[in-house]
Motif scaffolding. Structure first.
Motif, PDB file in Angstrom:
ATOM      1  N   UNK A  85      37.980  68.084  28.199  1.00 17.20           N
ATOM      2  CA  UNK A  85      39.274  68.021  28.878  1.00 17.20           C
ATOM      3  C   UNK A  85      39.996  69.369  28.844  1.00 17.20           C
ATOM      4  N   UNK A  86      40.848  69.589  29.824  1.00  9.88           N
ATOM      5  CA  UNK A  86      41.682  70.792  29.853  1.00  9.88           C
ATOM      6  C   UNK A  86      42.942  70.672  28.995  1.00  9.88           C
ATOM      7  N   UNK A  87      43.080  69.545  28.295  1.00 13.05           N
ATOM      8  CA  UNK A  87      44.291  69.259  27.525  1.00 13.05           C
ATOM      9  C   UNK A  87      44.611  70.327  26.467  1.00 13.05           C
ATOM     10  N   UNK A  88      43.591  70.743  25.726  1.00 12.31           N
ATOM     11  CA  UNK A  88      43.800  71.743  24.667  1.00 12.31           C
ATOM     12  C   UNK A  88      44.312  73.048  25.282  1.00 12.31           C
ATOM     13  N   UNK A  89      43.678  73.433  26.382  1.00 12.55           N
ATOM     14  CA  UNK A  89      44.077  74.645  27.083  1.00 12.55           C
ATOM     15  C   UNK A  89      45.533  74.585  27.524  1.00 12.55           C
ATOM     16  N   UNK A  90      45.911  73.464  28.087  1.00 15.57           N
ATOM     17  CA  UNK A  90      47.285  73.296  28.559  1.00 15.57           C
ATOM     18  C   UNK A  90      48.272  73.326  27.377  1.00 15.57           C
ATOM     19  N   UNK A  91      47.873  72.756  26.251  1.00 14.06           N
ATOM     20  CA  UNK A  91      48.734  72.781  25.060  1.00 14.06           C
ATOM     21  C   UNK A  91      48.871  74.204  24.508  1.00 14.06           C
ATOM     22  N   UNK A  92      47.793  74.995  24.591  1.00 12.44           N
ATOM     23  CA  UNK A  92      47.844  76.376  24.102  1.00 12.44           C
ATOM     24  C   UNK A  92      48.782  77.231  24.964  1.00 12.44           C
ATOM     25  N   UNK A  93      48.767  76.993  26.267  1.00 13.36           N
ATOM     26  CA  UNK A  93      49.692  77.728  27.152  1.00 13.36           C
ATOM     27  C   UNK A  93      51.131  77.304  26.851  1.00 13.36           C
ATOM     28  N   UNK A  94      51.313  76.002  26.612  1.00 12.92           N
ATOM     29  CA  UNK A  94      52.650  75.500  26.255  1.00 12.92           C
ATOM     30  C   UNK A  94      53.142  76.178  24.974  1.00 12.92           C
ATOM     31  N   UNK A  95      52.244  76.327  24.026  1.00 11.48           N
ATOM     32  CA  UNK A  95      52.600  76.976  22.748  1.00 11.48           C
ATOM     33  C   UNK A  95      53.090  78.401  22.976  1.00 11.48           C
ATOM     34  N   UNK A  96      52.291  79.193  23.742  1.00  9.38           N
ATOM     35  CA  UNK A  96      52.669  80.587  24.051  1.00  9.38           C
ATOM     36  C   UNK A  96      54.055  80.653  24.678  1.00  9.38           C
ATOM     37  N   UNK A  97      54.259  79.807  25.670  1.00  6.49           N
ATOM     38  CA  UNK A  97      55.521  79.799  26.411  1.00  6.49           C
ATOM     39  C   UNK A  97      56.675  79.424  25.488  1.00  6.49           C
ATOM     40  N   UNK A  98      56.461  78.388  24.684  1.00  2.00           N
ATOM     41  CA  UNK A  98      57.489  77.903  23.760  1.00  2.00           C
ATOM     42  C   UNK A  98      57.866  78.993  22.754  1.00  2.00           C
ATOM     43  N   UNK A  99      56.854  79.720  22.265  1.00  2.00           N
ATOM     44  CA  UNK A  99      57.110  80.758  21.256  1.00  2.00           C
ATOM     45  C   UNK A  99      57.891  81.939  21.837  1.00  2.00           C
ATOM     46  N   UNK A 100      57.734  82.179  23.142  1.00  2.00           N
ATOM     47  CA  UNK A 100      58.541  83.235  23.770  1.00  2.00           C
ATOM     48  C   UNK A 100      60.026  82.876  23.733  1.00  2.00           C
ATOM     49  N   UNK A 101      60.315  81.591  23.948  1.00  2.00           N
ATOM     50  CA  UNK A 101      61.712  81.133  23.932  1.00  2.00           C
ATOM     51  C   UNK A 101      62.216  80.808  22.533  1.00  2.00           C
ATOM     52  N   UNK A 102      61.305  80.528  21.616  1.00  2.00           N
ATOM     53  CA  UNK A 102      61.659  80.160  20.235  1.00  2.00           C
ATOM     54  C   UNK A 102      60.856  81.034  19.282  1.00  2.00           C
ATOM     55  N   UNK A 103      61.188  82.335  19.208  1.00  2.00           N
ATOM     56  CA  UNK A 103      60.337  83.270  18.457  1.00  2.00           C
ATOM     57  C   UNK A 103      60.203  82.935  16.970  1.00  2.00           C
ATOM     58  N   UNK A 104      61.135  82.165  16.411  1.00  2.00           N
ATOM     59  CA  UNK A 104      61.033  81.842  14.990  1.00  2.00           C
ATOM     60  C   UNK A 104      60.326  80.514  14.713  1.00  2.00           C
ATOM     61  N   UNK A 105      59.928  79.840  15.782  1.00  2.00           N
ATOM     62  CA  UNK A 105      59.285  78.537  15.591  1.00  2.00           C
ATOM     63  C   UNK A 105      57.851  78.713  15.095  1.00  2.00           C
ATOM     64  N   UNK A 106      57.342  77.664  14.467  1.00  2.00           N
ATOM     65  CA  UNK A 106      55.936  77.637  14.059  1.00  2.00           C
ATOM     66  C   UNK A 106      55.256  76.512  14.819  1.00  2.00           C
ATOM     67  N   UNK A 107      54.250  76.865  15.599  1.00  2.00           N
ATOM     68  CA  UNK A 107      53.548  75.862  16.408  1.00  2.00           C
ATOM     69  C   UNK A 107      52.054  76.040  16.208  1.00  2.00           C
ATOM     70  N   UNK A 108      51.376  74.980  15.866  1.00  2.00           N
ATOM     71  CA  UNK A 108      49.913  75.044  15.761  1.00  2.00           C
ATOM     72  C   UNK A 108      49.323  73.989  16.690  1.00  2.00           C
ATOM     73  N   UNK A 109      48.223  74.357  17.358  1.00  2.00           N
ATOM     74  CA  UNK A 109      47.525  73.399  18.228  1.00  2.00           C
ATOM     75  C   UNK A 109      46.121  73.201  17.672  1.00  2.00           C
TER      76      UNK A 109
END
Ligand code: X90
Length: 274
Positions: A85-109
């Protein structure tokens, strides 16, 4: 803190207060079912069984992931296997985008290399570690290892939908043409589908699965099973395991939309700890 997974984990948003499920979509040119916990599985199965043409699924969008992250500063994401599935890929892009807006957040996929019950077990494990007061940096490697130490088996009476969507090879697809015969498979190390047996009677399937589980190192650990309108099979497995491991923590429950679509009527998916 938030734990987020795509809907193939068979859990619904709020099932744990910190948990959000991001729905997948199952559809034809006429109907669609959003896997948000509101699907009547019997109706959905009938719709696809009676449909003459093709049917499809799609993974969550990047935006849907980001919404599920909320505004949290600590997010654990579990995705269905990147092998199917492309799900993991889509979640990884979401992570990158989210971290740009929330630079202090911690996100793991995490790429579960699996689905359904094995994802649920990882979610339960993250929750447990948080309850014990563990921090992000401690939890990430523990979950990575936990995903290595848990495995997934499944029993499928039909692989029509998997084959139509190009997610199993033709050899497996043709093996299941025979009525009443189920294939028994495992999520392999690449997170794809590998057939390891076949069976007709519940008794034989249960004996086969138990033997394979013990061969892989099962020794009384946790077991989670989802099923597609077929409680008989997980119940028989639970009884057989409890006969040898009376203390084993075993639960089974109905699959939601995505797993029901692919595992099909009568199917069952089993995750276990080694
Ligand atoms: O549209 C999408 O991106 C979703 C595709 C999902 C494809 C596979 C789902 C499988 C569900 C079948 C038995 C378990 C197989 C596990 C192998 C890793 C259930």
């Amino acid at each position: 803190m938030r734990i987020v997974a795509d809907s193939s984990c068979d859990m619904v948003s709020g099932q744990l207060a910190c948990f959000r499920s991001v729905p997948m979509l199952m559809y034809t040119d006429k109907n669609e079912f959003l896997d948000d916990g509101t699907i009547d599985i019997e109706t959905m199965l009938q719709t696809f069984e009676n449909h003459k043409g093709r049917s499809y699924t799609s993974c969550p969008s990047v935006d849907a992931w980001i919404q599920a992250f909320g505004e949290e500063d600590e997010v654990y994401v579990i995705a269905i296997t990147s092998g199917l599935s492309g799900t993991y890929n889509s979640a990884m892009i979401a992570r990158e985008t989210y971290l740009q807006d929330h630079p202090d957040a911690k996100v793991v996929v995490f790429d579960s290399l699996s689905t359904g019950p094995e994802m649920k077990m990882a979610i339960e494990k993250i929750y447990q570690l948080k309850q014990e007061g563990k921090v992000f940096e401690e939890i990430v490697p523990v979950i990575q290892k936990y995903l290595d130490d848990t495995h997934l088996f499944f029993v499928l009476g039909s692989v029509h939908n998997l084959a139509e969507n190009g997610r199993v090879n033709k050899v497996i697809a043709s093996a299941v043409g025979v009525l009443g015969l189920s294939i028994i498979g495992v999520a392999d190390e690449k997170g794809t589908i590998k057939q390891i047996g076949k069976g007709r009677s519940t008794k034989k399937i249960v004996a086969f699965l138990k033997k394979e589980m013990v061969r892989l190192g099962y020794n009384g650990g946790k077991i989670r099973m989802d099923h597609v309108l077929n409680e008989t099979l997980p119940k028989a497995i639970a009884d057989a395991i409890h006969a040898d491991f009376p203390e084993a923590d075993i639960e089974f429950y109905p699959a939601t939309g995505l797993c029901s679509y692919y595992a099909e009527r009568g199917g069952m998916i089993l995750g276990f700890e080694c």
